[in-house]
Scaffold this motif. Structure first.
Motif, PDB file in Angstrom:
ATOM      1  N   THR A  23       0.857  -1.186   0.000  1.00  0.00           N
ATOM      2  CA  THR A  23       0.000   0.000   0.000  1.00  0.00           C
ATOM      3  C   THR A  23       0.893   1.235   0.000  1.00  0.00           C
ATOM      4  OG1 THR A  23      -0.056   0.127   2.406  1.00  0.00           O
ATOM      5  CG2 THR A  23      -1.798  -1.166   1.352  1.00  0.00           C
ATOM      6  N   GLY A  24       0.250   2.367   0.017  1.00  0.00           N
ATOM      7  CA  GLY A  24       0.991   3.620   0.150  1.00  0.00           C
ATOM      8  C   GLY A  24       1.440   4.167  -1.182  1.00  0.00           C
ATOM      9  N   GLU A  25       2.308   5.137  -1.078  1.00  0.00           N
ATOM     10  CA  GLU A  25       2.833   5.813  -2.256  1.00  0.00           C
ATOM     11  C   GLU A  25       3.943   4.998  -2.907  1.00  0.00           C
ATOM     12  OE1 GLU A  25       1.589   8.808  -3.285  1.00  0.00           O
ATOM     13  OE2 GLU A  25       0.130   8.574  -1.678  1.00  0.00           O
ATOM     14  N   ILE A  26       4.198   5.291  -4.157  1.00  0.00           N
ATOM     15  CA  ILE A  26       5.361   4.725  -4.834  1.00  0.00           C
ATOM     16  C   ILE A  26       6.485   5.743  -4.686  1.00  0.00           C
ATOM     17  CG2 ILE A  26       6.317   4.059  -7.059  1.00  0.00           C
ATOM     18  CD1 ILE A  26       3.607   2.943  -7.775  1.00  0.00           C
ATOM     19  N   ALA A  27       7.641   5.267  -4.245  1.00  0.00           N
ATOM     20  CA  ALA A  27       8.740   6.178  -3.924  1.00  0.00           C
ATOM     21  C   ALA A  27      10.067   5.584  -4.370  1.00  0.00           C
ATOM     22  CB  ALA A  27       8.756   6.441  -2.418  1.00  0.00           C
ATOM     23  N   ALA A  28      11.131   6.308  -4.086  1.00  0.00           N
ATOM     24  CA  ALA A  28      12.494   5.836  -4.322  1.00  0.00           C
ATOM     25  C   ALA A  28      13.163   5.625  -2.977  1.00  0.00           C
ATOM     26  CB  ALA A  28      13.273   6.849  -5.144  1.00  0.00           C
ATOM     27  N   MET A  29      14.096   4.690  -2.940  1.00  0.00           N
ATOM     28  CA  MET A  29      14.868   4.483  -1.719  1.00  0.00           C
ATOM     29  C   MET A  29      16.354   4.496  -2.072  1.00  0.00           C
ATOM     30  SD  MET A  29      14.346   0.400  -0.967  1.00  0.00           S
ATOM     31  CE  MET A  29      15.685   0.264   0.188  1.00  0.00           C
ATOM     32  N   TYR A  30      17.157   4.799  -1.081  1.00  0.00           N
ATOM     33  CA  TYR A  30      18.590   4.936  -1.279  1.00  0.00           C
ATOM     34  C   TYR A  30      19.292   3.998  -0.298  1.00  0.00           C
ATOM     35  CZ  TYR A  30      16.500   9.019  -3.341  1.00  0.00           C
ATOM     36  OH  TYR A  30      15.689   9.840  -4.078  1.00  0.00           O
ATOM     37  N   PRO A  31      19.474   2.729  -0.693  1.00  0.00           N
ATOM     38  CA  PRO A  31      20.044   1.754   0.250  1.00  0.00           C
ATOM     39  C   PRO A  31      21.496   2.041   0.589  1.00  0.00           C
ATOM     40  CG  PRO A  31      19.758   0.774  -1.926  1.00  0.00           C
ATOM     41  CD  PRO A  31      19.160   2.151  -1.980  1.00  0.00           C
ATOM     42  N   GLY A  32      21.868   1.618   1.771  1.00  0.00           N
ATOM     43  CA  GLY A  32      23.257   1.735   2.189  1.00  0.00           C
ATOM     44  C   GLY A  32      24.131   0.776   1.399  1.00  0.00           C
ATOM     45  N   TRP A  33      25.418   0.992   1.465  1.00  0.00           N
ATOM     46  CA  TRP A  33      26.354   0.175   0.699  1.00  0.00           C
ATOM     47  C   TRP A  33      27.697   0.194   1.396  1.00  0.00           C
ATOM     48  CZ3 TRP A  33      30.331   3.341  -0.591  1.00  0.00           C
ATOM     49  CH2 TRP A  33      30.043   4.708  -0.602  1.00  0.00           C
ATOM     50  N   THR A  34      28.514  -0.758   1.050  1.00  0.00           N
ATOM     51  CA  THR A  34      29.893  -0.782   1.515  1.00  0.00           C
ATOM     52  C   THR A  34      30.784  -0.956   0.291  1.00  0.00           C
ATOM     53  OG1 THR A  34      29.829  -3.173   1.886  1.00  0.00           O
ATOM     54  CG2 THR A  34      29.341  -1.760   3.767  1.00  0.00           C
ATOM     55  N   GLY A  35      31.995  -0.422   0.369  1.00  0.00           N
ATOM     56  CA  GLY A  35      32.916  -0.527  -0.756  1.00  0.00           C
ATOM     57  C   GLY A  35      34.314  -0.810  -0.274  1.00  0.00           C
ATOM     58  N   ASP A  36      35.098  -1.456  -1.139  1.00  0.00           N
ATOM     59  CA  ASP A  36      36.492  -1.680  -0.777  1.00  0.00           C
ATOM     60  C   ASP A  36      37.284  -0.404  -1.012  1.00  0.00           C
ATOM     61  OD1 ASP A  36      36.887  -1.532  -3.491  1.00  0.00           O
ATOM     62  OD2 ASP A  36      37.783  -3.504  -3.698  1.00  0.00           O
ATOM     63  N   SER A  37      38.534  -0.382  -0.599  1.00  0.00           N
ATOM     64  CA  SER A  37      39.299   0.866  -0.623  1.00  0.00           C
ATOM     65  C   SER A  37      39.485   1.459  -2.015  1.00  0.00           C
ATOM     66  CB  SER A  37      40.635   0.700   0.080  1.00  0.00           C
ATOM     67  OG  SER A  37      41.373  -0.334  -0.514  1.00  0.00           O
ATOM     68  N   PRO A  38      39.755   0.680  -3.064  1.00  0.00           N
ATOM     69  CA  PRO A  38      39.880   1.351  -4.361  1.00  0.00           C
ATOM     70  C   PRO A  38      38.525   1.607  -5.036  1.00  0.00           C
ATOM     71  CG  PRO A  38      40.561  -0.934  -4.566  1.00  0.00           C
ATOM     72  CD  PRO A  38      40.252  -0.691  -3.122  1.00  0.00           C
ATOM     73  N   GLY A  39      37.440   1.146  -4.438  1.00  0.00           N
ATOM     74  CA  GLY A  39      36.129   1.404  -5.018  1.00  0.00           C
ATOM     75  C   GLY A  39      35.763   0.453  -6.133  1.00  0.00           C
ATOM     76  N   ASN A  40      36.484  -0.643  -6.268  1.00  0.00           N
ATOM     77  CA  ASN A  40      36.183  -1.564  -7.358  1.00  0.00           C
ATOM     78  C   ASN A  40      35.076  -2.546  -7.038  1.00  0.00           C
ATOM     79  OD1 ASN A  40      38.033  -0.459  -9.123  1.00  0.00           O
ATOM     80  ND2 ASN A  40      39.696  -1.703  -8.306  1.00  0.00           N
ATOM     81  N   GLN A  41      34.725  -2.717  -5.777  1.00  0.00           N
ATOM     82  CA  GLN A  41      33.638  -3.596  -5.412  1.00  0.00           C
ATOM     83  C   GLN A  41      32.727  -2.888  -4.423  1.00  0.00           C
ATOM     84  OE1 GLN A  41      35.520  -7.141  -3.923  1.00  0.00           O
ATOM     85  NE2 GLN A  41      35.626  -8.040  -5.953  1.00  0.00           N
ATOM     86  N   LEU A  42      31.465  -2.870  -4.742  1.00  0.00           N
ATOM     87  CA  LEU A  42      30.457  -2.295  -3.857  1.00  0.00           C
ATOM     88  C   LEU A  42      29.430  -3.375  -3.553  1.00  0.00           C
ATOM     89  CD1 LEU A  42      29.865   1.028  -5.801  1.00  0.00           C
ATOM     90  CD2 LEU A  42      31.197   0.755  -3.721  1.00  0.00           C
TER      91      LEU A  42
END
Length: 139
Positions: A41-60
């Motif tokens: 139910t309710g409105e249709i919206a967007a969500m912004y999930p959390g994430w983790t990444g390695d130090s060079p940013g090659n894997q999230l």
């Protein structure tokens, strides 16, 4: 959601984490509520999930939960690079269809999406394979 090979630098990873609450992912067209009849139910919206990444940013990596949805859904998962530019948009219904994944009649489902950027303009989309690990039973 597993993302590999997204061209970023360590400074972009840190800057994005500190300056943009939306991060690397936006999940669009999700419902905001759930009722006693087990229907969204309710409105249709967007969500912004959390994430983790390695130090060079090659894997999230990002793990997030959504209210129940069907196989025929309008959910889109947008992936952004370190500069905040949209680099890929995944249509979840199409992904589920291509990989023979169904959520109909199932209470909880994990859909392991794996995106691999090859350094050029190509994105390889697949289901993340199983990972093994040592299990030490406690008696």
């Amino acid at each position: 959601m597993y993302i590999e090979g997204l061209s970023t630098t360590e400074s972009e990873v840190q800057a994005r984490a500190m300056s943009d609450p939306q991060g690397w992912l936006t999940v669009r067209n999700v419902y905001t509520g759930y009722d006693f009849r087990m229907e969204v139910t309710g409105e249709i919206a967007a969500m912004y999930p959390g994430w983790t990444g390695d130090s060079p940013g090659n894997q999230l990596t990002s793990r997030f939960n959504l209210f129940r949805f069907g196989d025929d859904n309008d959910i889109l998962i947008d992936v952004y690079n370190g500069e905040g530019r949209l680099v890929y948009s995944l249509d979840l219904a199409n992904f589920m269809s291509w990989n023979h994944i169904t959520v109909e009649g199932i209470n909880e489902v994990t859909i392991p999406v794996y995106l691999r950027f090859d350094g050029g303009l190509n994105v390889h989309v697949s289901v993340k394979g199983w990972e093994s690990g040592f299990v030490d039973p406690v008696f």
